[in-house]
Design an enzyme around this catalytic site. Structure first.
Site, PDB file in Angstrom:
ATOM      1  N   HIS A  25      -3.033   7.244   2.567  1.00 48.70           N
ATOM      2  CA  HIS A  25      -3.503   5.960   2.047  1.00 48.70           C
ATOM      3  C   HIS A  25      -4.905   5.707   2.595  1.00 48.70           C
ATOM      4  O   HIS A  25      -5.183   5.953   3.775  1.00 48.70           O
ATOM      5  CB  HIS A  25      -2.541   4.857   2.490  1.00 48.70           C
ATOM      6  CG  HIS A  25      -3.063   3.490   2.202  1.00 48.70           C
ATOM      7  ND1 HIS A  25      -3.574   3.133   0.974  1.00 48.70           N
ATOM      8  CD2 HIS A  25      -3.191   2.379   2.992  1.00 48.70           C
ATOM      9  CE1 HIS A  25      -3.980   1.881   1.019  1.00 48.70           C
ATOM     10  NE2 HIS A  25      -3.766   1.401   2.225  1.00 48.70           N
TER      11      HIS A  25
ATOM     12  N   ASN B  92     -10.204   0.092   0.082  1.00 46.98           N
ATOM     13  CA  ASN B  92      -8.742   0.158   0.097  1.00 46.98           C
ATOM     14  C   ASN B  92      -8.229  -0.387  -1.248  1.00 46.98           C
ATOM     15  O   ASN B  92      -8.336  -1.585  -1.509  1.00 46.98           O
ATOM     16  CB  ASN B  92      -8.227  -0.680   1.270  1.00 46.98           C
ATOM     17  CG  ASN B  92      -6.714  -0.679   1.376  1.00 46.98           C
ATOM     18  OD1 ASN B  92      -6.014  -0.255   0.465  1.00 46.98           O
ATOM     19  ND2 ASN B  92      -6.207  -1.180   2.482  1.00 46.98           N
TER      20      ASN B  92
ATOM     21  N   CYS C 274       0.817  -1.228   0.000  1.00 53.97           N
ATOM     22  CA  CYS C 274       0.000   0.000   0.000  1.00 53.97           C
ATOM     23  C   CYS C 274       0.848   1.275   0.000  1.00 53.97           C
ATOM     24  O   CYS C 274       0.326   2.360  -0.258  1.00 53.97           O
ATOM     25  CB  CYS C 274      -0.962   0.006   1.181  1.00 53.97           C
ATOM     26  SG  CYS C 274      -2.047  -1.413   1.186  1.00 53.97           S
TER      27      CYS C 274
HETATM   28  O1  UT7 Z   1      -3.740  -0.993   3.630  1.00 49.80           O
HETATM   29  C1  UT7 Z   1      -3.057  -1.220   4.827  1.00 49.80           C
HETATM   30  C2  UT7 Z   1      -3.548  -2.436   5.426  1.00 49.80           C
HETATM   31  N1  UT7 Z   1      -4.831  -2.467   6.019  1.00 49.80           N
HETATM   32  C3  UT7 Z   1      -5.264  -1.677   7.011  1.00 49.80           C
HETATM   33  O2  UT7 Z   1      -4.740  -0.637   7.294  1.00 49.80           O
HETATM   34  C4  UT7 Z   1      -6.409  -2.182   7.818  1.00 49.80           C
HETATM   35  C5  UT7 Z   1      -6.135  -1.967   9.274  1.00 49.80           C
HETATM   36  N2  UT7 Z   1      -7.141  -2.535  10.156  1.00 49.80           N
HETATM   37  C6  UT7 Z   1      -8.429  -2.159  10.167  1.00 49.80           C
HETATM   38  O3  UT7 Z   1      -8.845  -1.339   9.370  1.00 49.80           O
HETATM   39  C7  UT7 Z   1      -9.339  -2.745  11.235  1.00 49.80           C
HETATM   40  O4  UT7 Z   1      -8.559  -3.430  12.189  1.00 49.80           O
HETATM   41  C8  UT7 Z   1     -10.424  -3.701  10.662  1.00 49.80           C
HETATM   42  C9  UT7 Z   1     -11.451  -2.897   9.871  1.00 49.80           C
HETATM   43  C10 UT7 Z   1      -9.773  -4.756   9.765  1.00 49.80           C
HETATM   44  C11 UT7 Z   1     -11.158  -4.408  11.788  1.00 49.80           C
HETATM   45  O5  UT7 Z   1     -11.700  -3.458  12.675  1.00 49.80           O
HETATM   46  P1  UT7 Z   1     -11.525  -3.626  14.247  1.00 49.80           P
HETATM   47  O6  UT7 Z   1     -12.271  -2.544  14.894  1.00 49.80           O
HETATM   48  O7  UT7 Z   1     -10.033  -3.703  14.487  1.00 49.80           O
HETATM   49  O8  UT7 Z   1     -12.272  -4.999  14.508  1.00 49.80           O
HETATM   50  P2  UT7 Z   1     -11.696  -6.372  15.119  1.00 49.80           P
HETATM   51  O9  UT7 Z   1     -10.709  -6.998  14.205  1.00 49.80           O
HETATM   52  O10 UT7 Z   1     -11.310  -6.123  16.512  1.00 49.80           O
HETATM   53  O11 UT7 Z   1     -12.991  -7.304  15.087  1.00 49.80           O
HETATM   54  C12 UT7 Z   1     -14.114  -7.030  15.875  1.00 49.80           C
HETATM   55  C13 UT7 Z   1     -15.171  -8.074  15.628  1.00 49.80           C
HETATM   56  C14 UT7 Z   1     -14.686  -9.524  15.685  1.00 49.80           C
HETATM   57  O12 UT7 Z   1     -15.672 -10.260  16.351  1.00 49.80           O
HETATM   58  P3  UT7 Z   1     -15.485 -10.713  17.904  1.00 49.80           P
HETATM   59  O13 UT7 Z   1     -14.240 -11.551  17.897  1.00 49.80           O
HETATM   60  O14 UT7 Z   1     -15.329  -9.421  18.660  1.00 49.80           O
HETATM   61  O15 UT7 Z   1     -16.731 -11.441  18.196  1.00 49.80           O
HETATM   62  C15 UT7 Z   1     -14.671  -9.944  14.226  1.00 49.80           C
HETATM   63  O16 UT7 Z   1     -14.917 -11.318  14.061  1.00 49.80           O
HETATM   64  O17 UT7 Z   1     -15.755  -7.905  14.333  1.00 49.80           O
HETATM   65  C16 UT7 Z   1     -15.828  -9.175  13.674  1.00 49.80           C
HETATM   66  N3  UT7 Z   1     -15.726  -8.931  12.242  1.00 49.80           N
HETATM   67  C17 UT7 Z   1     -16.796  -8.672  11.483  1.00 49.80           C
HETATM   68  N4  UT7 Z   1     -18.097  -8.590  11.762  1.00 49.80           N
HETATM   69  C18 UT7 Z   1     -18.937  -8.282  10.747  1.00 49.80           C
HETATM   70  C19 UT7 Z   1     -14.615  -8.909  11.470  1.00 49.80           C
HETATM   71  N5  UT7 Z   1     -14.966  -8.630  10.197  1.00 49.80           N
HETATM   72  C20 UT7 Z   1     -16.300  -8.473  10.179  1.00 49.80           C
HETATM   73  C21 UT7 Z   1     -17.227  -8.170   9.174  1.00 49.80           C
HETATM   74  N6  UT7 Z   1     -18.529  -8.084   9.494  1.00 49.80           N
HETATM   75  N7  UT7 Z   1     -16.866  -7.947   7.883  1.00 49.80           N
END
Ligand code: UT7
Length: 318
Positions: free
Chosen positions: A245, A275, A112
């Site tokens: 980004h 993204n 990225c």
């Molecule tokens: O381009 C550079 C690389 N990428 C990035 O910069 C991305 C960086 N990371 C992020 O943007 C965020 O960490 C995410 C958007 C990927 C995730 O957001 P988060 O607030 O960090 O959520 P999390 O990973 O802590 O997940 C929270 C919950 C989990 O459930 P439990 O374990 O709390 O029950 C996940 O299983 O959300 C769940 N979850 C979803 N639920 C509904 C993960 N993906 C989804 C989804 N829909 N698509």
């Protein structure tokens, strides 16, 4: 001698995949995607459409905007994580599709941060007096490398391309560039698979520890902006436009808040594009140039972070 951007272009594939479409594919909701990422839709390449095809459209648009003919381009750099094939490079394929003969062409792989890395590299070639007109492109088809059954990654990415034409100038242009990498984090965000003995070995899809990436991104994006403005004896309040980004609106907002930069000065496209990895910064730049937000003489700061980890910034006087 300096380098200056004299034209921008971008291209998004026609097909749009909304959050509601994704609700029918994986266990997710529009509400979750919007509140956690700020994304409402992303563009998806047509079957058979390659990174070089998106790159051609973005490049032609940048060339028209710069009033530069194909024959005047003397270096092509394509930032991509999703090349058409293992080799030749997407840059060589793009060169052929643009009908350009005999200029050097190579790909840049910094995920990225790829466009920021490519722009910094092009700037060095121009400052060294080696080339006059350089085409720098970010082009990605992430829809080919996300697992459409994995809700934690497939909702995040989209396809697209952005391009700029950089030329020699006695006025900046690019004021400074700042590149970093830390391979200690390579397993946190990767597509670990490879091709061996005619087969794919390992996982060929995006694999990400989202939370770790999130925290790292906010930390290093702030640091690299401060590094760029310090080197140029500026303050964050001098920045007219921050073009980060586009991975997650929460990362963008947190970085802007830590830097004390108002969101009015931040260009965001993540809502409509998702993204698009190496394409996200040139896509956002082109949009803000064409809608008239970016004006002559303004300070524009581009920044990226991605797999590797890699991160970096380029500060320009427009
Ligand atoms: O381009 C550079 C690389 N990428 C990035 O910069 C991305 C960086 N990371 C992020 O943007 C965020 O960490 C995410 C958007 C990927 C995730 O957001 P988060 O607030 O960090 O959520 P999390 O990973 O802590 O997940 C929270 C919950 C989990 O459930 P439990 O374990 O709390 O029950 C996940 O299983 O959300 C769940 N979850 C979803 N639920 C509904 C993960 N993906 C989804 C989804 N829909 N698509």
């Amino acid at each position: 001698m300096y380098s200056r951007i004299i034209g921008t272009g971008s291209y998004l594939p026609e097909k749009i995949l909304t959050n509601h479409d994704l609700e029918k594919m994986v266990d997710t909701s529009d509400e979750w995607i919007r509140t956690r990422t700020g994304i409402t839709q992303r563009h998806i390449a047509a079957e058979g459409q390659m990174a070089s095809d998106l790159a051609v459209n973005a490049s032609l648009s940048a060339m028209e905007n710069a009033n530069i003919e194909a024959g005047e381009i003397d270096l092509i750099i394509v930032a991509t994580t999703t090349p058409d094939m293992v080799f030749p490079s997407t840059a060589c394929i793009l060169q052929n599709k643009l009908g350009i003969k005999n200029c050097p062409a190579f790909d840049m792989q910094a995920v990225c941060s790829g466009f920021v890395y490519a722009l910094a590299t092009a700037d060095m070639f121009i400052r060294a007096g080696k080339y006059r007109n350089v085409l720098v492109v970010g082009s990605e088809i992430y829809s080919n490398i996300v697992d459409w059954k994995d809700r934690s990654t497939c909702v995040l990415f989209g396809d697209g391309a952005g391009a700029v034409l950089l030329t020699q100038s006695d006025q900046p242009g690019i004021l400074s560039s700042h590149l970093h990498a830390d391979g200690n984090y390579s397993s946190v965000l990767s597509v670990p698979g490879n091709i061996c003995d005619g087969k794919i070995q390992g996982n060929p899809y995006v694999n990400m520890e989202g939370n770790t990436v999130f925290k790292f991104a906010v930390k290093v994006l702030e640091e690299v902006v401060l590094e760029a403005i310090a080197e140029n004896n500026l303050q964050t309040t001098d920045i007219d436009w921050l073009i980060p980004h586009q991975a997650n609106i929460r990362i963008i907002r947190s970085t802007a808040k830590k830097l004390g930069i108002s969101m009015d000065k931040v260009v965001t496209t993540v809502e409509k594009h998702g993204n698009t990895s190496a394409a996200s910064v040139p896509l956002a730049l082109d949009i803000a140039v064409r809608d008239g937000r970016i004006q002559s003489d303004q300070y524009v700061l581009l920044e990226g972070v991605g797999g590797g980890f890699t991160w970096g910034a380029v500060l320009l006087r427009w």
